[in-house]
Design a protein around this motif. Structure first.
Motif, short mmCIF file in Angstrom:
data_model
loop_
_atom_site.label_atom_id
_atom_site.label_comp_id
_atom_site.label_asym_id
_atom_site.label_seq_id
_atom_site.Cartn_x
_atom_site.Cartn_y
_atom_site.Cartn_z
N LYS A 189 -2.73 -6.20 5.09
CA LYS A 189 -2.31 -4.76 5.51
C LYS A 189 -1.18 -3.97 4.66
CE LYS A 189 -1.66 -3.48 9.98
NZ LYS A 189 -1.74 -3.45 11.28
N LYS B 117 -2.44 5.81 5.96
CA LYS B 117 -1.52 4.82 5.88
C LYS B 117 -1.10 4.54 7.41
CE LYS B 117 1.20 7.06 3.02
NZ LYS B 117 2.41 7.46 2.20
N GLU B 118 -1.16 5.65 8.31
CA GLU B 118 -1.04 5.48 9.67
C GLU B 118 -2.15 4.50 10.27
OE1 GLU B 118 -0.43 8.10 13.61
OE2 GLU B 118 -0.20 9.00 11.87
N ALA B 119 -3.24 4.63 10.08
CA ALA B 119 -4.34 4.02 10.73
C ALA B 119 -4.18 2.73 10.11
CB ALA B 119 -5.76 4.68 10.06
N GLU C 39 -2.85 9.88 6.93
CA GLU C 39 -3.65 9.44 7.98
C GLU C 39 -4.06 8.04 7.86
OE1 GLU C 39 -6.20 12.39 9.66
OE2 GLU C 39 -5.25 13.70 8.69
N HIS D 31 -1.65 0.74 9.02
CA HIS D 31 -0.56 0.40 9.77
C HIS D 31 -0.70 0.00 11.35
CE1 HIS D 31 3.64 -0.33 10.61
NE2 HIS D 31 3.89 0.67 11.74
N GLU D 32 -1.52 0.96 12.00
CA GLU D 32 -1.68 0.92 13.51
C GLU D 32 -2.71 -0.07 13.73
OE1 GLU D 32 0.67 1.92 15.82
OE2 GLU D 32 1.71 2.65 14.09
N CYS D 33 -3.87 -0.37 12.82
CA CYS D 33 -4.92 -1.03 13.19
C CYS D 33 -4.85 -2.33 13.74
CB CYS D 33 -5.81 -0.95 12.12
SG CYS D 33 -5.82 -2.23 10.82
N ASP D 34 -5.75 -3.06 14.62
CA ASP D 34 -5.80 -4.24 14.73
C ASP D 34 -6.24 -5.17 13.31
OD1 ASP D 34 -6.65 -7.04 15.41
OD2 ASP D 34 -7.15 -6.26 17.36
N GLU D 35 -5.44 -6.27 13.00
CA GLU D 35 -5.75 -6.90 11.69
C GLU D 35 -7.23 -7.28 11.66
OE1 GLU D 35 -2.75 -9.82 11.48
OE2 GLU D 35 -1.10 -8.40 11.04
N MET E 211 -11.97 5.28 11.81
CA MET E 211 -11.41 5.54 13.31
C MET E 211 -12.43 5.65 14.14
SD MET E 211 -8.24 8.43 11.83
CE MET E 211 -7.86 8.45 13.44
#
Length: 166
Positions: A5, A111-113, A109, A115-119, A67
């Protein structure tokens, strides 16, 4: 995997706004007006604006897939993703600024996706050929390629100011 990530986030940040081994997109577009962005030297090549539209198309399309949002199944050619305006005189500063803002929004968007995603999501394949992390990394390389084209076009038109390294 946290490192994965971090690598993807760094790639996105470098492509968008950092100046490391090359100029990021924001610096590459800095100071351009609509006339310069739509300039072509007559050889039928893409303008900077065409390239920005192309990057918005692909980066947004992959983001929507990532997404789980619907993506058009309509057939298209890669050339059609450049959205060439046949009459550049119809383009204006407001449209140019909106295109640049939209490209930045897509970067943010992404970078946020990431950062927030499940690895585990990064290891999941969007297609049978490769997992998401490879798709995102390839997308970043694709963006870097087009940043080079933008700088080349700006040098040809005389609008490029060299990067000042720290």
């Amino acid at each position: 995997m946290a490192e994965l990530k971090e690598i993807l986030l760094n790639e996105l940040e470098v492509c968008q706004s950092k100046i490391e081994m090359f100029s990021g997109m924001n610096n590459s577009l800095k100071g351009l007006n609509a006339i310069q962005a739509s300039w072509r030297d007559g050889g039928g090549e893409n303008s900077i604006w065409d390239i920005v539209n192309h990057l918005i198309f692909w980066n947004e399309r992959f983001l929507h897939q990532f997404m789980g949002l619907p993506v058009s199944k309509e057939s298209f050619s890669n050339d059609s993703t450049f959205f060439k305006e046949k009459n550049p005189a119809l383009l204006n500063e407001e449209q140019w600024e909106a295109a640049v803002a939209r490209l930045n929004s897509v970067f943010n968007e992404w970078k946020e996706a990431i950062h927030e995603c499940d690895e585990e999501m990064l290891l999941t394949p969007p297609s049978p050929e490769r997992p998401w992390w490879k798709t995102v990394s390839s997308m970043n390389l694709h963006t870097a390629h087009h940043i080079g084209q933008i700088i080349f076009i700006r040098k040809r038109q005389g609008s490029w100011e060299p990067v000042k390294w720290d």
